[in-house]
Design a protein around this motif. Structure first.
Motif, PDB file in Angstrom:
ATOM      1  N   ASP A 133       3.481  27.409  -5.876  1.00  0.00           N
ATOM      2  CA  ASP A 133       4.024  28.752  -6.665  1.00  0.00           C
ATOM      3  C   ASP A 133       3.571  30.047  -5.836  1.00  0.00           C
ATOM      4  O   ASP A 133       2.885  30.776  -6.331  1.00  0.00           O
ATOM      5  N   ASP A 134       3.990  30.105  -4.684  1.00  0.00           N
ATOM      6  CA  ASP A 134       3.722  31.127  -3.772  1.00  0.00           C
ATOM      7  C   ASP A 134       2.133  31.652  -3.710  1.00  0.00           C
ATOM      8  O   ASP A 134       1.675  32.492  -3.858  1.00  0.00           O
ATOM      9  N   GLY A 135       1.250  30.852  -3.208  1.00  0.00           N
ATOM     10  CA  GLY A 135      -0.094  31.279  -2.796  1.00  0.00           C
ATOM     11  C   GLY A 135      -1.105  30.463  -3.851  1.00  0.00           C
ATOM     12  O   GLY A 135      -2.459  30.872  -3.534  1.00  0.00           O
TER      13      GLY A 135
END
Length: 153
Positions: free
Chosen positions: A98-100
Protein backbone atom coordinates in the motif's frame (compact mmCIF):
# COMPACT_ATOMS: atom_id res chain seq x y z
CA UNK A 1 -41.63 65.47 0.50
CA UNK A 2 -40.72 65.43 4.17
CA UNK A 3 -43.26 62.80 4.88
CA UNK A 4 -43.01 59.36 3.43
CA UNK A 5 -46.20 57.87 2.28
CA UNK A 6 -47.62 54.97 4.24
CA UNK A 7 -47.32 52.65 1.23
CA UNK A 8 -43.63 53.49 0.86
CA UNK A 9 -43.05 52.82 4.58
CA UNK A 10 -44.92 49.54 4.28
CA UNK A 11 -42.86 48.55 1.24
CA UNK A 12 -39.61 49.37 3.06
CA UNK A 13 -40.72 47.36 6.10
CA UNK A 14 -41.66 44.40 3.91
CA UNK A 15 -38.37 44.65 2.06
CA UNK A 16 -36.47 44.71 5.38
CA UNK A 17 -38.49 41.76 6.65
CA UNK A 18 -37.81 39.83 3.45
CA UNK A 19 -34.10 40.54 3.72
CA UNK A 20 -34.09 39.41 7.36
CA UNK A 21 -35.90 36.18 6.45
CA UNK A 22 -33.51 35.61 3.52
CA UNK A 23 -30.48 36.09 5.78
CA UNK A 24 -32.00 33.77 8.39
CA UNK A 25 -32.81 31.07 5.81
CA UNK A 26 -29.32 31.38 4.32
CA UNK A 27 -27.83 30.94 7.77
CA UNK A 28 -29.98 27.86 8.42
CA UNK A 29 -29.01 26.40 5.02
CA UNK A 30 -25.30 27.03 5.66
CA UNK A 31 -25.54 25.43 9.09
CA UNK A 32 -27.26 22.38 7.62
CA UNK A 33 -24.57 22.07 4.96
CA UNK A 34 -21.86 22.37 7.61
CA UNK A 35 -23.55 19.74 9.78
CA UNK A 36 -23.96 17.39 6.83
CA UNK A 37 -20.33 17.89 5.84
CA UNK A 38 -19.18 17.10 9.40
CA UNK A 39 -21.21 13.88 9.49
CA UNK A 40 -19.95 12.91 6.03
CA UNK A 41 -16.32 13.59 6.98
CA UNK A 42 -16.68 11.56 10.19
CA UNK A 43 -18.13 8.64 8.23
CA UNK A 44 -15.36 8.94 5.63
CA UNK A 45 -12.68 8.99 8.32
CA UNK A 46 -14.20 5.91 9.96
CA UNK A 47 -14.30 4.10 6.61
CA UNK A 48 -10.72 5.04 5.80
CA UNK A 49 -9.44 3.79 9.16
CA UNK A 50 -11.41 0.55 8.77
CA UNK A 51 -10.00 0.08 5.26
CA UNK A 52 -6.45 0.69 6.48
CA UNK A 53 -6.93 -1.72 9.38
CA UNK A 54 -8.30 -4.37 7.03
CA UNK A 55 -5.39 -3.92 4.62
CA UNK A 56 -2.85 -4.10 7.45
CA UNK A 57 -4.49 -7.23 8.87
CA UNK A 58 -4.49 -8.90 5.46
CA UNK A 59 -0.83 -8.07 4.93
CA UNK A 60 0.10 -9.40 8.37
CA UNK A 61 -1.78 -12.63 7.64
CA UNK A 62 0.11 -12.93 4.36
CA UNK A 63 3.42 -12.31 6.13
CA UNK A 64 2.59 -14.98 8.72
CA UNK A 65 1.79 -17.50 5.99
CA UNK A 66 5.15 -16.74 4.36
CA UNK A 67 6.94 -17.19 7.69
CA UNK A 68 5.27 -20.57 8.12
CA UNK A 69 6.90 -21.71 4.87
CA UNK A 70 10.36 -21.03 6.32
CA UNK A 71 9.43 -22.79 9.56
CA UNK A 72 8.07 -25.83 7.71
CA UNK A 73 11.23 -26.03 5.59
CA UNK A 74 13.29 -26.05 8.76
CA UNK A 75 11.08 -28.76 10.28
CA UNK A 76 11.57 -30.92 7.18
CA UNK A 77 15.33 -30.49 7.48
CA UNK A 78 15.66 -28.58 4.20
CA UNK A 79 17.29 -25.66 6.03
CA UNK A 80 18.39 -25.07 9.60
CA UNK A 81 16.14 -23.21 12.02
CA UNK A 82 18.73 -20.42 12.14
CA UNK A 83 18.75 -20.14 8.32
CA UNK A 84 14.93 -20.14 8.32
CA UNK A 85 14.94 -17.26 10.82
CA UNK A 86 17.48 -15.31 8.77
CA UNK A 87 15.61 -15.77 5.50
CA UNK A 88 12.27 -14.94 7.13
CA UNK A 89 13.75 -11.83 8.73
CA UNK A 90 15.17 -10.65 5.39
CA UNK A 91 11.84 -11.24 3.67
CA UNK A 92 9.92 -9.24 6.30
CA UNK A 93 12.41 -6.38 6.22
CA UNK A 94 11.87 -6.00 2.47
CA UNK A 95 8.10 -6.55 2.44
CA UNK A 96 6.07 -3.45 1.46
CA UNK A 97 2.41 -2.82 0.82
CA UNK A 98 0.00 0.00 0.00
CA UNK A 99 2.49 2.60 -1.22
CA UNK A 100 5.28 2.45 1.33
CA UNK A 101 3.81 0.74 4.38
CA UNK A 102 5.86 -2.10 5.76
CA UNK A 103 5.80 -5.10 8.05
CA UNK A 104 8.22 -5.53 10.92
CA UNK A 105 8.73 -7.96 13.75
CA UNK A 106 9.83 -7.63 17.35
CA UNK A 107 10.05 -10.38 19.94
CA UNK A 108 7.75 -10.20 22.95
CA UNK A 109 10.77 -8.81 24.80
CA UNK A 110 10.91 -5.93 22.31
CA UNK A 111 14.02 -7.07 20.42
CA UNK A 112 13.76 -6.19 16.74
CA UNK A 113 13.85 -9.11 14.33
CA UNK A 114 12.90 -7.39 11.07
CA UNK A 115 12.57 -3.74 10.07
CA UNK A 116 13.32 -1.88 6.84
CA UNK A 117 16.15 -0.13 8.72
CA UNK A 118 18.27 -3.25 9.03
CA UNK A 119 20.66 -1.52 11.47
CA UNK A 120 17.93 -1.87 14.13
CA UNK A 121 17.91 -5.68 13.91
CA UNK A 122 18.81 -7.20 17.25
CA UNK A 123 18.29 -3.96 19.18
CA UNK A 124 15.75 -3.42 21.92
CA UNK A 125 12.81 -1.23 20.92
CA UNK A 126 10.80 -1.91 24.07
CA UNK A 127 11.06 1.73 25.23
CA UNK A 128 10.37 3.31 21.83
CA UNK A 129 7.95 6.21 22.32
CA UNK A 130 5.86 8.26 19.90
CA UNK A 131 5.59 12.07 20.00
CA UNK A 132 2.96 11.86 22.74
CA UNK A 133 5.05 9.58 24.97
CA UNK A 134 3.17 6.35 24.19
CA UNK A 135 5.37 3.26 24.37
CA UNK A 136 4.61 1.88 20.92
CA UNK A 137 6.29 -1.51 21.02
CA UNK A 138 5.00 -2.24 24.53
CA UNK A 139 1.45 -1.34 23.43
CA UNK A 140 1.71 -3.40 20.25
CA UNK A 141 2.95 -6.42 22.20
CA UNK A 142 0.16 -6.03 24.76
CA UNK A 143 -2.51 -5.78 22.05
CA UNK A 144 -0.94 -8.60 20.03
CA UNK A 145 -1.06 -10.96 23.00
CA UNK A 146 -4.79 -10.43 23.48
CA UNK A 147 -7.12 -13.04 21.97
CA UNK A 148 -7.86 -11.88 18.44
CA UNK A 149 -5.19 -9.17 18.52
CA UNK A 150 -6.23 -5.62 17.79
CA UNK A 151 -5.14 -2.25 16.49
CA UNK A 152 -3.11 0.66 17.80
CA UNK A 153 -3.62 4.16 16.42
Amino acid sequence: MKTIKFSTKLALMLLGSCLAVAVLLSGVALYQQYSTARVTMKALRTTMYADFDHTAKTQIETAISLLKIFYERSQKGEISLEEAKNQASALLADLRYDDGNYVWADTIEGINVALPDKTKKGTSRINLQDKKGKYLVQEIIKIGRQPGGGYLD
